[in-house]
Design a protein around this motif. Structure first.
Motif, PDB file in Angstrom:
ATOM      1  N   ASP A 118       0.866  -1.177   0.000  1.00 45.83           N
ATOM      2  CA  ASP A 118       0.000   0.000   0.000  1.00 45.83           C
ATOM      3  C   ASP A 118       0.906   1.232   0.000  1.00 45.83           C
ATOM      4  O   ASP A 118       1.484   1.598   1.019  1.00 45.83           O
ATOM      5  N   ARG A 119       1.026   1.879  -1.149  1.00 46.39           N
ATOM      6  CA  ARG A 119       1.939   3.017  -1.274  1.00 46.39           C
ATOM      7  C   ARG A 119       1.527   4.183  -0.387  1.00 46.39           C
ATOM      8  O   ARG A 119       2.370   4.963   0.062  1.00 46.39           O
ATOM      9  N   SER A 120       0.237   4.309  -0.121  1.00 46.66           N
ATOM     10  CA  SER A 120      -0.232   5.405   0.726  1.00 46.66           C
ATOM     11  C   SER A 120       0.290   5.270   2.153  1.00 46.66           C
ATOM     12  O   SER A 120       0.335   6.241   2.904  1.00 46.66           O
ATOM     13  N   LYS A 121       0.682   4.053   2.529  1.00 40.38           N
ATOM     14  CA  LYS A 121       1.237   3.798   3.860  1.00 40.38           C
ATOM     15  C   LYS A 121       2.763   3.698   3.828  1.00 40.38           C
ATOM     16  O   LYS A 121       3.389   3.356   4.832  1.00 40.38           O
ATOM     17  N   ILE A 144       7.970  -3.584  -1.397  1.00 41.58           N
ATOM     18  CA  ILE A 144       8.562  -4.921  -1.271  1.00 41.58           C
ATOM     19  C   ILE A 144      10.052  -4.749  -0.989  1.00 41.58           C
ATOM     20  O   ILE A 144      10.784  -4.169  -1.784  1.00 41.58           O
ATOM     21  N   ARG A 145      10.483  -5.226   0.183  1.00 41.56           N
ATOM     22  CA  ARG A 145      11.860  -5.016   0.632  1.00 41.56           C
ATOM     23  C   ARG A 145      12.602  -6.358   0.712  1.00 41.56           C
ATOM     24  O   ARG A 145      12.014  -7.374   1.089  1.00 41.56           O
ATOM     25  N   ASP A 190       6.859  -0.994   5.605  1.00 45.79           N
ATOM     26  CA  ASP A 190       6.837   0.451   5.365  1.00 45.79           C
ATOM     27  C   ASP A 190       8.232   1.012   5.664  1.00 45.79           C
ATOM     28  O   ASP A 190       9.138   0.284   6.082  1.00 45.79           O
ATOM     29  N   GLU A 191       8.416   2.306   5.448  1.00 48.33           N
ATOM     30  CA  GLU A 191       9.749   2.900   5.574  1.00 48.33           C
ATOM     31  C   GLU A 191      10.282   2.816   6.996  1.00 48.33           C
ATOM     32  O   GLU A 191      11.474   2.537   7.216  1.00 48.33           O
ATOM     33  N   ASP A 223      13.626   0.839   8.011  1.00 49.12           N
ATOM     34  CA  ASP A 223      14.745   1.540   8.653  1.00 49.12           C
ATOM     35  C   ASP A 223      15.164   0.809   9.928  1.00 49.12           C
ATOM     36  O   ASP A 223      16.364   0.667  10.208  1.00 49.12           O
ATOM     37  N   LEU A 224      14.172   0.350  10.716  1.00 51.92           N
ATOM     38  CA  LEU A 224      14.471  -0.401  11.936  1.00 51.92           C
ATOM     39  C   LEU A 224      15.231  -1.677  11.607  1.00 51.92           C
ATOM     40  O   LEU A 224      16.225  -2.025  12.274  1.00 51.92           O
TER      41      LEU A 224
END
Length: 253
Positions: free
Chosen positions: A107-110, A114-115, A231-232, A236-237
């Protein structure tokens, strides 16, 4: 008697000729077609858009035109309310393969994407892990590994009957092991797995047994890398954990 046979033959022929247009107009079409779900939106349905009673309708299509996983009229209730997994063109046949039943589309809005979680980042993960599983991710340091290994060795030497937990063997280094119950709380929970890949970048799936069933414990390859939805902030975590020198221990629910 002969005249009766002639009249009977003529009557049958007339009846068949009369029925032929009816068959062509009504019955043939139904026999060669099936009711399916069709995209009913001029601009189509975009990925992540919800399928509704307004943008999906039921129409008949020829059986020879059906696509893989075609959603039939009987699937209407199952499909409505779900999100499109890709862009769907107007008047196209809806396929179940194009619907996000498992929330595998970010969900790009959130801020989701895919990482990757590559093999060098992983201390251990179950060999039976597969696509669509939800995983919990723990952080484990070299100190944790050494400490727990030493404790396990001491307990074994003392023939202790009250060990702290089962032993988990590293997937990247079989000589390393750690007690599962001594792990800290997971840094991330319920992370959706999009792909499980081997070292050749091929998806690891269940092997098909002779009876045609899938056996989860028998994989088509050895797991190397994962692709997950994060999500980002969560990514990051994850990266800060790895960059600090810790490894990831992965379980699935």
């Amino acid at each position: 008697m002969k005249n009766k046979k002639i009249f009977l033959a003529l009557g049958t022929a007339v009846l068949l000729l009369a029925c032929l247009p009816t068959y062509e107009l009504f019955f043939k079409d139904k026999m060669d077609s099936v009711e399916v779900l069709i995209v009913n939106a001029e601009e189509g349905i975009k990925a992540k858009d919800q399928l509704t009673e307004d943008n999906v309708i039921v129409e008949r299509r020829r059986k020879q035109d059906l696509v893989a996983g075609t959603a039939l009229a009987t699937d209407f209730k199952e499909v409505i309310g779900k999100e499109a997994g890709k862009n769907l063109v107007n008047n196209s046949i809806v396929s179940k393969e194009d619907i996000d039943f498992e929330d595998l589309v970010p969900d790009r809005s959130k801020g989701e994407a895919i990482r990757p979680i590559v093999n060098d980042m992983i201390f251990a993960q179950p060999g039976s892990l597969r696509r669509k599983d939800s995983i919990d991710i723990y952080a484990i340091s070299d100190t944790d590994i050494e400490t727990n290994t030493a404790n396990e060795t001491q307990e074994s030497d003392n023939d202790s009957d009250d060990a702290d937990g089962e032993t988990i063997v590293s997937s990247t280094n079989p000589d390393q092991e750690v007690a599962a119950t001594k792990l800290k709380a997971p840094i991330l929970q319920d992370v959706k797995v999009v792909y499980v890949k081997d070292s050749s970048n091929q998806e690891v799936t269940n092997e098909i047994e002779e009876k045609g069933t899938e056996e989860r414990l028998n994989a088509t390859g050895n797991i190397s890398d994962l692709e997950v939805i994060l999500d980002e902030a969560d990514f990051d975590l994850l990266m800060n954990t790895v960059l600090s020198g810790e490894k990831l221990y992965i379980t699935y629910n």
